[in-house]
Motif scaffolding. Structure first.
Motif, PDB file in Angstrom:
ATOM      1  N   GLY A 133       0.914  -0.865   0.119  1.00 33.22           N
ATOM      2  CA  GLY A 133      -0.038  -0.256  -0.372  1.00 33.22           C
ATOM      3  C   GLY A 133       0.547   0.991   0.206  1.00 33.22           C
ATOM      4  N   GLU A 134       2.650   1.397  -0.376  1.00 34.26           N
ATOM      5  CA  GLU A 134       3.053   2.403  -0.701  1.00 34.26           C
ATOM      6  C   GLU A 134       2.967   2.951  -1.494  1.00 34.26           C
ATOM      7  N   PRO A 162      -0.129   9.355   3.804  1.00 33.27           N
ATOM      8  CA  PRO A 162       0.811   8.789   4.778  1.00 33.27           C
ATOM      9  C   PRO A 162       1.477   7.861   4.089  1.00 33.27           C
ATOM     10  N   HIS A 163       0.812   7.337   3.379  1.00 32.23           N
ATOM     11  CA  HIS A 163       1.959   5.887   2.499  1.00 32.23           C
ATOM     12  C   HIS A 163       2.389   6.418   1.102  1.00 32.23           C
ATOM     13  N   LEU A 164       2.475   7.990   1.170  1.00 36.34           N
ATOM     14  CA  LEU A 164       3.874   8.383   0.020  1.00 36.34           C
ATOM     15  C   LEU A 164       5.141   8.376   1.245  1.00 36.34           C
ATOM     16  N   VAL A 165       5.672   7.006   0.315  1.00 38.73           N
ATOM     17  CA  VAL A 165       7.047   7.211   0.352  1.00 38.73           C
ATOM     18  C   VAL A 165       8.515   7.903  -0.828  1.00 38.73           C
ATOM     19  N   VAL A 166       7.519   8.161  -2.346  1.00 37.19           N
ATOM     20  CA  VAL A 166       9.074   8.173  -3.194  1.00 37.19           C
ATOM     21  C   VAL A 166       8.098   9.485  -4.071  1.00 37.19           C
ATOM     22  N   ALA A 167       8.222  10.525  -3.662  1.00 36.60           N
ATOM     23  CA  ALA A 167       8.065  11.634  -4.771  1.00 36.60           C
ATOM     24  C   ALA A 167       9.190  12.001  -5.901  1.00 36.60           C
ATOM     25  N   SER A 168       8.922  12.821  -7.069  1.00 34.68           N
ATOM     26  CA  SER A 168       9.936  13.136  -8.039  1.00 34.68           C
ATOM     27  C   SER A 168       9.013  13.416  -8.950  1.00 34.68           C
ATOM     28  N   VAL A 169       9.964  14.752  -9.126  1.00 34.53           N
ATOM     29  CA  VAL A 169       9.700  15.097 -10.434  1.00 34.53           C
ATOM     30  C   VAL A 169      10.602  14.832 -11.603  1.00 34.53           C
ATOM     31  N   ASN A 170       9.874  14.246 -13.224  1.00 31.81           N
ATOM     32  CA  ASN A 170      10.280  14.157 -14.558  1.00 31.81           C
ATOM     33  C   ASN A 170      10.113  15.387 -15.413  1.00 31.81           C
ATOM     34  N   LEU A 186      14.438  13.729  -7.768  1.00 28.01           N
ATOM     35  CA  LEU A 186      13.984  13.152  -5.897  1.00 28.01           C
ATOM     36  C   LEU A 186      13.685  13.962  -5.098  1.00 28.01           C
ATOM     37  N   LEU A 187      12.932  14.530  -4.641  1.00 28.29           N
ATOM     38  CA  LEU A 187      12.118  14.997  -3.991  1.00 28.29           C
ATOM     39  C   LEU A 187      11.379  14.387  -2.532  1.00 28.29           C
ATOM     40  N   THR A 188      11.948  13.457  -1.965  1.00 27.13           N
ATOM     41  CA  THR A 188      11.850  12.050  -1.056  1.00 27.13           C
ATOM     42  C   THR A 188      13.364  12.202  -0.065  1.00 27.13           C
ATOM     43  N   GLU A 189      13.029  11.456   0.914  1.00 22.52           N
ATOM     44  CA  GLU A 189      14.327  10.327   1.003  1.00 22.52           C
ATOM     45  C   GLU A 189      14.410   9.919   0.657  1.00 22.52           C
ATOM     46  N   LEU A 204      11.960  -0.630  -6.358  1.00 26.01           N
ATOM     47  CA  LEU A 204      11.585   0.629  -7.766  1.00 26.01           C
ATOM     48  C   LEU A 204      12.271   1.957  -7.752  1.00 26.01           C
ATOM     49  N   ARG A 205      12.656   1.821  -8.451  1.00 28.94           N
ATOM     50  CA  ARG A 205      12.980   3.459  -8.554  1.00 28.94           C
ATOM     51  C   ARG A 205      11.971   4.040  -9.594  1.00 28.94           C
ATOM     52  N   PRO A 206      12.138   5.544  -9.792  1.00 24.99           N
ATOM     53  CA  PRO A 206      11.098   6.346 -10.403  1.00 24.99           C
ATOM     54  C   PRO A 206      10.880   5.561 -11.733  1.00 24.99           C
ATOM     55  N   ARG A 207      12.076   5.932 -12.746  1.00 27.92           N
ATOM     56  CA  ARG A 207      12.696   5.465 -13.988  1.00 27.92           C
ATOM     57  C   ARG A 207      12.584   3.884 -14.098  1.00 27.92           C
TER      58      ARG A 207
END
Length: 374
Positions: A133-134, A162-170, A186-189, A204-207
């Motif tokens: 669920g992340e 609250p389950h958002l753990v990775v955020a980024s801008v492409n 990358l926008l998160t730790e 799994l990384r963003p790309r």
């Protein structure tokens, strides 16, 4: 499965939706067998079926409309937004993110990209949910103009999700039907979303690419391992390995596994999983699969290939034919390109095959084929 968008005629992506699901499954296997020429001597396992709804782990939402009233979904034939936030293909872990994301677009002043006029900034929202669920959320922008505002308002989005753990801008600056660009901010730790599959935490990384249907992907990997273990494979290559799904599942004490993938991000993800899971004997390389094979000396007991829709192509197919490798596991998402590649490998005969319905209600399919040298 019933879909109000399909019934209203505003979205016809699920082209087979009027057909009962069991009939879809039977038709898929018939189609694959026909395209492959229904080769003799092949044992066909029963098709792996999927849940009819809520099976997608990733949403690729086109953002349109206005800052005050954004739409998340697809574009119609005129390039205008069609909101699909209630699409039944998405599980609750994904769909719960859509309303907060629409509100975030307004709060952060993210102007949706308008295709007809080629103006605006925000093109897509790419949302991936893990089995736990992340969430990983990627904002695909035309430029970095809105980056500061996204950073400023990100805490409010994380409070809502609250389950958002990775955020980024492409950053995808070109006016073309291209989902994402080469630059990722990358926008998160946290850098990776953990996809728990058959007891393995695949990073799994963003790309990085990952199969759309987690449950069916898990079945795909289990079947590949079962066929490999039957033949007591001691060495294997996983070409087009992505985040290492096949390679990491094949890893065993005493078995050497090499994964090759063009995406450096995917390779880093696979290396992280191997380290965390304590899988010795695995090695991952960033590079072209065909170049790697053509430059290799010794060949392994097994080569796993999982190419894009275009297939392996003639150079790699002919290399496999001439290499002497005794077995190939070919995971294909397009029976036509699989058939073309098999024509270049006459000494590697299909002996077992299985269709996996990774994409219900569509003509798309996945087929796993075990080839053995005659």
């Amino acid at each position: 499965m019933r879909c109000e968008y399909f019934d209203a005629g505003v979205c016809r992506s699920c082209t087979l939706l009027p057909q009962p699901y069991p009939e879809q499954v039977d038709a898929q296997q018939r189609h694959v067998r026909t395209v492959l020429g229904d080769p003799a001597g092949v044992t066909w396992l029963p098709t792996v079926t999927s849940a009819e709804a809520g099976f997608r782990n990733k949403a690729k939402m086109v953002v349109a409309g206005t800052v005050e009233a954004p739409t998340l979904g697809i574009l119609d034939g005129h390039g205008h937004g069609v909101d699909l936030q209630g699409c039944p293909l998405y599980p609750p872990s994904l769909s719960v993110a859509f309303a907060p994301l629409a509100a975030f677009v307004t709060r952060a002043g993210l102007t949706p990209y308008d295709v007809p006029t080629r103006t605006g900034e925000l093109k897509h929202l790419l949302v991936t949910a893990s089995p736990d669920g992340e969430l990983m959320i990627r904002f695909v922008l035309r430029s970095t103009e809105a980056l500061a505002r996204i950073r400023k308002h990100l805490p409010s989005l994380r409070a809502a999700l609250p389950h958002l753990v990775v955020a980024s801008v492409n950053v995808q600056p070109v006016h073309a039907a291209v989902l994402e660009g080469d630059r990722e901010v990358l926008l998160t730790e946290r850098e990776t979303l953990r996809m728990l599959v058959n007891g393995l935490d695949l990073h799994l990384r963003p790309r990085s690419f990952f199969q759309t249907n987690t449950e069916v992907a898990a079945a795909l990997y289990r079947q590949a391992v079962a066929w490999a273990d039957e033949t007591q494979v001691t060495s294997a290559w996983d070409l087009y390995c992505g985040v290492g799904g096949f390679a990491l599942h094949l890893a065993r004490p005493g078995r050497e596994v090499v994964g090759v993938e063009t995406s450096a991000e995917a390779v880093a993800s696979a290396q992280m999983t191997a380290r965390d899971a304590g899988l010795p004997g695995t090695r991952f390389l960033a590079g072209d699969a065909t170049s790697f094979a053509l430059a290799a000396g010794d060949v392994p007991d097994l080569v796993v290939v999982n190419p894009p829709r275009r297939g392996l192509g003639e150079p790699l197919s002919r290399w496999l034919e001439a290499s002497g490798v005794p077995r190939v596991l070919y995971s294909s998402c397009h029976a036509g390109s699989l058939a073309r590649d098999l024509a270049h490998m006459p000494s590697l005969r299909p002996v077992r095959a299985q269709v996996l319905d990774m994409f219900p209600h569509t003509l798309h399919h996945e087929v796993l084929t075990l080839l053995e040298r005659t």
